[in-house]
Scaffold this motif. Structure first.
Motif: not given
Length: 465
Positions: A325, A271, A308
């Motif tokens: 992910f 994550q 991200t």
């Protein structure tokens, strides 16, 4: 207590100090408007003296500026401050040294005991240091004049270590700035200018054909306006990520996302926080997907650049393992003939503070898959990319080595402070003076004065002369 110099005396804190245990005034009598008496709780303890942020019109227990304050309740019990003329709450006690015990000597003596006092605190819900526990603390008592010499010497030594500590504490920020400078030089071509000059011919990277790019990333008609933010070497090209490889968001389609059936299998699930925490290569994870979880996700290969786009924006890492992910992470798989994953990851580190300067003027200002797809990278030849990555790695390794040495020196300073204090309270820091009144005489006088003194009203404000 170890053997002390001849003119010193061994005693306990209860023999040479009084204690005022704090008591909270009524809540209705407290204010933040400066009305009444300053009121101190453990939360106001500062680096050396408490910050005054609250006042009370009904003080119940008072401390003095000549006291040593100690937190006696909660997670910070044992923490120390020099005193203040103020009311004190139940989380604070004032240790009031008798004449013959110097305040700053006592403060220095108690400093090394903070952790042991905290660990020895009693109480079921939160730790409490009792008055009796304070009274039984051993005190190696030098002559009063020697106490003052010890304090002066400690002040001089700790001022030097404080300056060194402040300098060392700046190293991590300086290291981060230096790393950013290395990256800026790398992606302007400056870092490898000498290497490039020695190469007979460098082949520019050509972009993937439009047919090899996923439809949603194709430019279609005219390319959006893009003004390069700076000049690059003539063999470099400004190219988009989709022209250099495949990219997509991670997948976690099943709802609810916390369905127990998704987890506890053999497939790593990383994550955004783990991308941020990775030291370039991501190999650690706290959750795994089951076969059921994998069915609604995707297993990305080793070498995938993770970026991200939520929570921690534009943090990057390279997968060192196969992993899944969620859609808060974008995965980029480099075309081996056009770019290196490490080169792309390093560039995004360089640009993440101002990604929009690398995108067309029409791009959105928030980061999402489309914005990432529009960002231009300054792309060197494949051989120069490898040289750039090698030089960045080498520079970063040296910066990390120096940072680690600074951290080790910082820890040594803490140990040095403890060693200096230990010497001070063994009588080894300053020379003894035969002309000083022996501490045994001083201690006898303190005992006699305490025995003769009328019972004081504890916690009241001392009378002013």
């Amino acid at each position: 207590m170890s053997e002390l110099p001849a003119d010193w005396a061994a005693t306990t804190l209860g023999e040479v100090a009084d204690f005022v245990m704090g008591q909270a005034p009524p809540g209705a009598a407290c204010n933040f408007d400066g009305v009444g008496t300053p009121f101190v709780k453990a939360g106001e303890f500062g680096a050396e003296r408490p910050a005054i942020r609250e006042w009370t019109t009904k003080p119940l227990k008072m401390a003095c500026s000549t006291d040593v304050l100690i937190c006696v309740v909660g997670a910070t019990c044992g923490k120390l401050n020099l005193g203040a003329d103020c009311a004190i709450g139940r989380s604070v006690a004032a240790i009031r040294p008798n004449p013959g015990l110097e305040q700053h000597y006592l403060y220095a003596l108690l400093k090394p005991l903070v952790l042991s006092l905290r660990h020895g605190a009693t109480g079921s819900a939160q730790g409490v240091i009792s008055k009796d526990r304070l009274a039984e603390i051993d005190v190696p008592l030098p002559p009063l004049a020697e106490q003052r010499r010890i304090v002066a010497k400690l002040d001089a030594l700790t001022a030097r270590t404080a300056r060194a500590r402040a300098d060392l504490d700046r190293i991590p920020a300086l290291a981060a700035r230096y790393k950013q400078a290395v990256l800026s030089r790398a992606f302007s071509g400056e870092l490898t200018a000498d290497w490039r000059a020695a190469q007979p011919a460098l082949e520019p990277i050509s972009p993937r054909s439009e047919n090899d790019i996923r439809p949603k990333y194709r430019l279609g008609g005219a390319a959006p306006d893009f003004a390069p933010p700076y000049a690059v070497p003539e063999t470099w090209r400004w190219l988009r990520l989709p022209q250099l490889g495949d990219m997509d968001r991670g997948k976690s389609r099943h709802r609810p996302r916390d369905d127990a059936r998704l987890f506890d299998g053999p497939f790593p699930f990383v994550q955004t926080g783990e991308v941020r925490a990775a030291d370039r290569y991501l190999t650690s994870y706290s959750k795994t997907y089951s076969a059921f979880g994998l069915e609604q996700s995707k297993l990305w290969p080793i070498g995938t650049v993770c970026i991200t786009i939520a929570a921690n924006i534009a943090e990057t890492a390279i997968l060192g393992i196969e992993a899944c992910f969620p859609d808060s992470v974008v995965g980029f798989n480099a075309d081996a003939a056009r770019c290196l994953p490490d080169y792309v990851e390093y560039f995004i580190r360089t640009a993440k503070a101002d990604l929009e300067q690398f995108a067309p003027a029409t791009a959105q200002k928030n980061i999402n898959l489309e914005v990432l797809g529009s960002i231009r990278l300054p792309v060197a030849s494949l051989h120069e990319q490898a040289e750039i990555v090698r030089r960045i790695d080498r520079a970063f390794a040296e910066i990390d080595r120096l940072t680690a040495e600074a951290a080790a020196a910082r820890r040594l300073l803490d140990r040095l402070d403890q060693a200096v204090l230990a010497k001070a309270f063994r009588g080894e820091l300053v020379p003894q003076d035969p002309a000083d009144e022996p501490a045994s005489v001083l201690l006898d006088r303190i005992r006699a004065e305490r025995a003769a003194a009328p019972k004081a009203k504890r916690g009241r404000r001392p009378a002013l002369a």
